[in-house]
Design a protein around this motif. Structure first.
Motif: not given
Length: 217
Positions: A128-140, A161-167
């Motif tokens: 969850r984004n708890i900041g005051d601006g948009s931000k990307y979360f990177l799994g890697r 694969y486990v996320n149904g073909g989407a990151e």
């Protein structure tokens, strides 16, 4: 002579006057004696009210007993870390582990299949984004630790694969937005994962989230 000599009265001598100098000296000497006695009395009182009292206070202080062999050693309480599933924060993101499954050595998507070198540990996670601006979360940018301290990077293809073909985590989160997905780690068969180090960016300090409960399960 007709008068008896024994009956003659001797002339009375006039009393000698006291010299003023002698009187002054006597007064001064008396004053010095009084002052000396007064000073001696004060010194005696200080001695009786001071030194013995100090000695009594010193002797009354309880002596600390030396620890005996076999006695338990007292230590300061250590603050417990977060429990499994408890929310943790790093930077602008709040994370919570929801599930850990290390029971499979393969993941698939339709006809596609991926096999682990050891076994796959699939970690369910909410961000969850708890900041005051948009931000990307990177799994890697996330890292898993096993019980020996060895580290493992996420398997991005297995994650697709486990996320149904989407990151699931490669998306931009606005303030207050939350996303759920799975991270996948390929670990040796006998390895047990202990914690996940989560980052809001590759260069952040990171925060540890346990992958086992406090009983080691």
């Amino acid at each position: 002579m007709s008068h008896d000599l024994r009956q003659q009265r001797r002339p009375v001598r006039a009393a000698r006057g006291v010299s003023p100098v002698k009187v002054t000296v006597a007064v001064v000497v008396s004053g010095v004696v009084v002052v000396a006695l007064f000073a001696a009395g004060i010194a005696a009182e200080r001695f009786s009210n001071g030194r013995p009292a100090d000695a009594t206070a010193t002797s009354a202080a309880p002596a600390q007993a030396a620890p005996r062999k076999g006695d338990p050693v007292k230590t300061d309480p250590v603050k417990a870390g977060p429990a499994f599933g408890e929310a943790v924060r790093d930077g602008k993101f709040e994370f919570a582990v929801t599930r850990v499954d290390c029971s499979s050595a393969t993941v698939s998507l339709k006809r596609l299949k991926r096999t682990a070198d050891g076994k796959f540990c699939i970690v369910g996670l909410t961000v969850r984004n708890i900041g005051d601006g948009s931000k990307y979360f990177l799994g890697r940018a996330q890292t898993a630790y096993d019980t020996s301290g060895a580290t493992y990077d996420s398997d991005e293809l297995a994650g697709l694969y486990v996320n149904g073909g989407a990151e699931a985590f490669l998306q931009k989160l606005g303030p207050g937005e939350k996303v759920s997905g799975k991270l996948v780690f390929d670990v040796p068969e006998r390895v047990q994962l202990d914690s996940l180090e989560l980052h809001d960016s590759p260069l952040s300090g990171g925060v540890k989230a346990p992958l086992r409960d406090r009983h080691g399960r």
